[in-house]
Write a protein that holds these residues in place. Sequence first.
Motif, short mmCIF file in Angstrom:
data_model
loop_
_atom_site.label_atom_id
_atom_site.label_comp_id
_atom_site.label_asym_id
_atom_site.label_seq_id
_atom_site.Cartn_x
_atom_site.Cartn_y
_atom_site.Cartn_z
N GLY A 161 0.81 -1.08 0.12
CA GLY A 161 0.01 0.07 -0.05
C GLY A 161 0.69 1.28 0.01
O GLY A 161 0.24 2.32 0.28
N ASP A 162 2.11 1.17 -0.29
CA ASP A 162 2.98 2.36 -0.39
C ASP A 162 2.47 3.49 -1.28
O ASP A 162 2.37 4.55 -0.91
CB ASP A 162 4.22 2.16 -0.80
N GLY A 163 1.78 3.17 -2.39
CA GLY A 163 1.36 3.92 -3.40
C GLY A 163 0.52 4.75 -2.89
O GLY A 163 0.03 6.16 -3.27
N TYR A 164 -0.38 4.23 -1.89
CA TYR A 164 -1.75 5.17 -1.58
C TYR A 164 -1.17 6.24 -0.73
O TYR A 164 -1.80 7.42 -0.65
CB TYR A 164 -2.48 4.27 -0.54
N GLN A 165 -0.22 5.88 0.29
CA GLN A 165 0.26 7.13 0.77
C GLN A 165 0.93 8.15 0.00
O GLN A 165 0.82 9.29 0.05
CB GLN A 165 1.70 6.65 1.89
N TRP A 166 1.93 7.79 -0.77
CA TRP A 166 2.52 8.61 -2.19
C TRP A 166 1.26 9.61 -2.50
O TRP A 166 1.42 10.92 -2.83
CB TRP A 166 3.04 8.08 -3.04
N ALA A 167 0.29 8.69 -3.00
CA ALA A 167 -0.88 9.53 -3.75
C ALA A 167 -1.48 10.63 -2.81
O ALA A 167 -1.81 11.75 -3.24
CB ALA A 167 -2.05 8.66 -4.05
N LYS A 168 -1.70 10.17 -1.41
CA LYS A 168 -2.19 11.27 -0.55
C LYS A 168 -1.15 12.49 -0.31
O LYS A 168 -1.57 13.60 -0.26
CB LYS A 168 -2.36 10.64 0.65
N GLN A 169 0.12 12.16 -0.21
CA GLN A 169 0.92 13.19 -0.01
C GLN A 169 1.06 14.23 -1.45
O GLN A 169 1.40 15.23 -1.15
CB GLN A 169 2.51 12.61 0.02
N LEU A 170 0.85 13.53 -2.51
CA LEU A 170 0.76 14.38 -3.70
C LEU A 170 -0.72 14.78 -4.15
O LEU A 170 -0.93 15.22 -5.08
CB LEU A 170 1.17 13.55 -5.03
N GLY A 171 -1.41 14.96 -3.06
CA GLY A 171 -2.79 15.76 -3.04
C GLY A 171 -3.81 15.01 -3.51
O GLY A 171 -5.17 15.47 -3.90
N HIS A 172 -3.83 13.78 -3.58
CA HIS A 172 -4.84 12.66 -4.32
C HIS A 172 -5.70 12.15 -3.15
O HIS A 172 -5.28 12.00 -1.95
CB HIS A 172 -4.31 11.60 -4.88
#
Length: 397
Positions: A161-172
């Motif tokens: 689930g790493d990508g979910y955290q990145w997406a949130k950090q990038l405003g998603h």
Amino acid sequence: MMAAGRAAELGAKIVLIEKNEILGKKLLITGKGRCNFTHYELDIRKFAEKFGRNGRFLYSALAVFGVPEVINFFASRGIKGKVEQGDRVFPENGDAQDILNMLLKYLTEGKVNILISSEVIGFTQEKEKIPQVLLRDRQISADKLIICSGGKAYPQTGSTGDGYQWAKQLGHTVVEPAPALNPVKTSEVWAKEVQGLSLKNVSLKLFQNGKKQDERFGEMLFTHFGVSGPIVMDMSKNIGALLKNGSLKLFLDLKPALDFKKLDQRIQRDFQEFRGRMFKNSLKVLLPLSMIPVIIKLSAINPEKKVDYISREERNKLVHLLKELELTPTELLGFKWSVVTSGGVSLKEVDPNTMGSKRMKNLFFAGEILDLDGPSGGYNLQECWSTGYLAGQSAVK
């Protein structure tokens, strides 16, 4: 791999960053190692419908690189597809390892720089762009970035689930991830007694508060914890969601081709054939052997009773058992045993024509990280090929 290969094929200089020690770790376990790489449904709308209300998002990706294109893509590189039961497409000769080897060759041909055992820890941001990807030991500058990090299913393959955290950090916005295509735990003790039993051509209905919520037909499997197999896995997303609202009941129809009256007539014929014998020895034509002790116990009919003396009421109870065998789902087995993830990056924030982010100008998404999940049978891998190919192609333009 598909996104990187397609972008490289179009002339871009590509770096593929992989935190595992090898590429395709999850791909190798698909289709029990045989790799059910797509589903033979050529109608884009019908294919997309299998993904529920979010399926329309896939129209563009399927139009660019749909089922025929995927089959041709692999065939042109030496892996001919074979349509098997349920329109599932597998390699005619070979398995998941052959699919992976072909994709690795695709990457090599495109001179893709593969960084294995490399974990992404974050990004630098400038307004609506991402200039750099941050690894533990270096930074990589890039004009475009595609996140294809999967979901949370089978975390033992690296999908944590790493990508979910990145997406949130990038405003998603990220729709809460949940297990999909998951085995189901049940409370009945007898299910363990038939563990390993696989049933074909059965019907399974899901009820809550007396109202039918779902119904499937096909194959299922009993396990030491409850039930699994295609029809259970396909129903599991609904089971998980509905359990939050209260208790559920599953009704298994072991003889869906026969209505109650015809099944009763069938049982009467069997009893006529086995007249003079004990009830426990009269069901071997009707049921799998391991199922017989369970049905006898649940029917409360004396196993030593001669079939000639079984009453109409007892026979009626037996018919209902075979048509409406009750199971009580209690929970899903969880991400560790989930084939795919439900939820993910909100589709409202991704352009379906390019897979590009509507929040960051040089960011794209593809695969399971998106809020898309389909049934078993090759649908989810096709979604990965289609969105990956489109994202790779769009990123180069």
